[in-house]
Design an enzyme around this catalytic site. Structure first.
Site, PDB file in Angstrom:
ATOM      1  N   HIS A   1       9.667  -5.878   6.318  1.00 45.23           N
ATOM      2  CA  HIS A   1       8.644  -5.534   5.317  1.00 45.23           C
ATOM      3  C   HIS A   1       7.583  -4.684   5.999  1.00 45.23           C
ATOM      4  CE1 HIS A   1       6.001  -7.065   1.723  1.00 45.23           C
ATOM      5  NE2 HIS A   1       5.604  -5.865   2.135  1.00 45.23           N
TER       6      HIS A   1
ATOM      7  N   HIS B   1       5.692  -0.840   5.269  1.00 41.18           N
ATOM      8  CA  HIS B   1       5.509   0.411   4.521  1.00 41.18           C
ATOM      9  C   HIS B   1       5.177   1.487   5.549  1.00 41.18           C
ATOM     10  CE1 HIS B   1       5.163  -1.763   0.615  1.00 41.18           C
ATOM     11  NE2 HIS B   1       4.733  -2.721   1.416  1.00 41.18           N
TER      12      HIS B   1
ATOM     13  N   HIS C   1       8.411  -6.547  -4.400  1.00 41.55           N
ATOM     14  CA  HIS C   1       7.216  -7.345  -4.139  1.00 41.55           C
ATOM     15  C   HIS C   1       7.016  -8.250  -5.364  1.00 41.55           C
ATOM     16  CE1 HIS C   1       6.519  -4.421  -1.016  1.00 41.55           C
ATOM     17  NE2 HIS C   1       5.317  -4.844  -0.732  1.00 41.55           N
TER      18      HIS C   1
ATOM     19  N   GLU D   1       2.869 -11.932  -4.738  1.00 39.44           N
ATOM     20  CA  GLU D   1       1.797 -11.644  -3.766  1.00 39.44           C
ATOM     21  C   GLU D   1       0.479 -11.991  -4.471  1.00 39.44           C
ATOM     22  OE1 GLU D   1       1.325  -7.488  -2.727  1.00 39.44           O
ATOM     23  OE2 GLU D   1       0.228  -7.945  -0.872  1.00 39.44           O
TER      24      GLU D   1
ATOM     25  N   ASP E   1       3.776  -5.495   7.071  1.00 40.06           N
ATOM     26  CA  ASP E   1       3.353  -4.876   5.811  1.00 40.06           C
ATOM     27  C   ASP E   1       2.743  -3.482   6.050  1.00 40.06           C
ATOM     28  OD1 ASP E   1       3.109  -4.718   3.060  1.00 40.06           O
ATOM     29  OD2 ASP E   1       1.579  -6.271   2.868  1.00 40.06           O
ATOM     30  N   ASP E   2       1.460  -3.424   6.354  1.00 42.10           N
ATOM     31  CA  ASP E   2       0.745  -2.152   6.577  1.00 42.10           C
ATOM     32  C   ASP E   2      -0.099  -2.306   7.843  1.00 42.10           C
ATOM     33  OD1 ASP E   2       1.289  -0.718   3.867  1.00 42.10           O
ATOM     34  OD2 ASP E   2       0.621  -2.729   3.301  1.00 42.10           O
TER      35      ASP E   2
HETATM   36  N1  ADE Z   1       2.031  -1.043  -0.868  1.00 38.65           N
HETATM   37  C1  ADE Z   1       1.757  -1.108   0.444  1.00 38.65           C
HETATM   38  N2  ADE Z   1       1.494  -2.363   0.796  1.00 38.65           N
HETATM   39  C2  ADE Z   1       1.591  -3.135  -0.308  1.00 38.65           C
HETATM   40  C3  ADE Z   1       1.447  -4.512  -0.591  1.00 38.65           C
HETATM   41  N3  ADE Z   1       1.122  -5.403   0.339  1.00 38.65           N
HETATM   42  N4  ADE Z   1       1.633  -4.923  -1.863  1.00 38.65           N
HETATM   43  C4  ADE Z   1       1.951  -4.056  -2.818  1.00 38.65           C
HETATM   44  N5  ADE Z   1       2.112  -2.752  -2.600  1.00 38.65           N
HETATM   45  C5  ADE Z   1       1.941  -2.285  -1.357  1.00 38.65           C
HETATM   46 ZN    ZN Z   2       4.273  -4.684   1.123  1.00 35.96          ZN
END
Ligand code: ADE
Ligand code: ZN
Length: 341
Positions: A24, A26, A204, A207, A285-286
């Site tokens: 996971h 991005h 997703h 969340e 994630d990011d």
């Molecule tokens: N795009 C990038 N990170 C995300 C996340 N945690 N949830 C939804 N969309 C995303």
């Molecule tokens: Zn994500």
């Protein structure tokens, strides 16, 4: 300390050496402020920040949408194929440093095509870096095209059309962006088409959205994995269904803290998930926005919850069994984990 670790440092070293997969991530969320500045200059794109410190100071989020607003703005510096290559190569170097052996990377083509950057430019740069990491370092990968759920299903269909010449490079489709108000049901038809094309499906769900969105992802999108899935825990019957199906959840501890999905890392439900028998994994994630790559995520949650050696090994094993590697590929990595542990 749990399970024979003499110290935090000893557990940190164990995490660092553990072979793992990241499921996971991005790729646009791995854009570090330094590279954002360099690309802004290279492409003569204006950004509303005076310095790298300024950028990091702006990364204080109260919810997912706060983050997404900054995330879409940040990716505006990515214009040329070389930019997407540089972005991906930088992430892969960080992943290798964390002993990540396999990555399954999301990309958000609509965040680029909306700005006039061609789909082909985006995927060509990403794919070139992935090929190079495989050839030079044996780091394997899969690419997952995400549809932006705040946009329409017709726009998702057009994105899938643009991907058709690249189907050999794309393992699956995903669903990301603003969750609440954009349920999986909105994308039922485009996911059915993706599945008919032989693509894996992930989304997703849970969340910020309710357990009902996780159920829709299972029933209507027929997903192979759930990204996040935290709020599944509110529904005991759903948890049983996920465990019975051995459905992988790609959990992102530092993201959950930064986006206020959990109050703090000590309240993270990762152990609850493992104890319930869920196939949970740890992911970043990011990472450029949330303060750490995959080992930092393992480390933060291991410290907060005092995770044992057995729990860390289970998480790493889940990262391979939940991956889209074939059975032989999974078995090879699982054997490496056993040898290491
Ligand atoms: N795009 C990038 N990170 C995300 C996340 N945690 N949830 C939804 N969309 C995303
Ligand atoms: Zn994500």
């Amino acid at each position: 300390m749990a399970d024979g670790f003499a110290s935090r440092d000893e557990r940190a070293a164990f995490i660092a050496g553990l072979p793992k997969a990241e499921l996971h991530l991005h790729i646009e969320g791995s854009l570090e402020p330094e590279l954002m500045f360099a690309l802004a200059q290279r492409n003569a794109v204006a950004i509303p920040f005076a310095s790298v410190e300024d950028v990091r100071a702006a990364y204080a989020f109260s919810n997912l949408q706060d983050f997404l607003d900054i995330y879409y703005q940040g990716m505006g510096v990515l214009i040329a194929e070389q930019d997407f290559y540089d972005l991906t190569a930088a992430y892969l170097a960080r992943a290798r440093a964390d002993n990540v052996r396999h990555v399954e990377i999301f990309f958000d083509p609509q965040g680029h095509t909306a700005r006039g950057v061609a789909f082909d430019t985006v995927i060509a740069g990403i794919a070139r870096a992935l090929d190079e990491a495989r050839d030079r370092h044996g780091l394997t990968s899969r690419l997952i095209l995400c549809f932006l759920r705040h946009l329409s299903e017709a726009e998702a269909e057009a994105t899938l059309d643009a991907a058709l010449p690249w189907l050999g490079r794309i393992a699956g489709v995903g669903l990301d962006s603003s969750e609440v108000g954009h349920p999986p049901s909105k994308f039922e038809r485009v996911f059915a088409r993706a599945r008919d094309l032989g693509l894996k499906c992930v989304a997703h769900a849970g969340e910020e959205g309710p357990p009902a969105y996780v159920r829709e992802a299972l029933d209507l999108l027929r997903v192979d994995r759930i990204d996040h899935g935290n709020r599944s825990l509110e529904d005991a019957a759903l948890v049983r269904r996920l465990t019975d199906a051995a459905m992988c959840l790609t959990v992102c501890p530092l993201s959950n803290v930064r986006l206020c999905v959990v109050d703090d890392i000590a309240a993270h439900p990762l152990r609850t998930m493992l104890d319930a028998g869920l196939c949970a994994t740890v992911n970043s994630d990011d990472p450029a926005y949330f303060g750490g790559y995959v080992n930092a995520n393992y480390q933060a949650v291991a410290d907060a919850l005092d995770l044992s050696r057995a729990e860390l090994v289970a998480l790493a094993r889940n990262s391979f069994t939940g991956s889209f590697l074939d059975a032989d590929g999974q078995a090879r990595h699982l054997a490496e984990i056993s040898a290491y542990a």
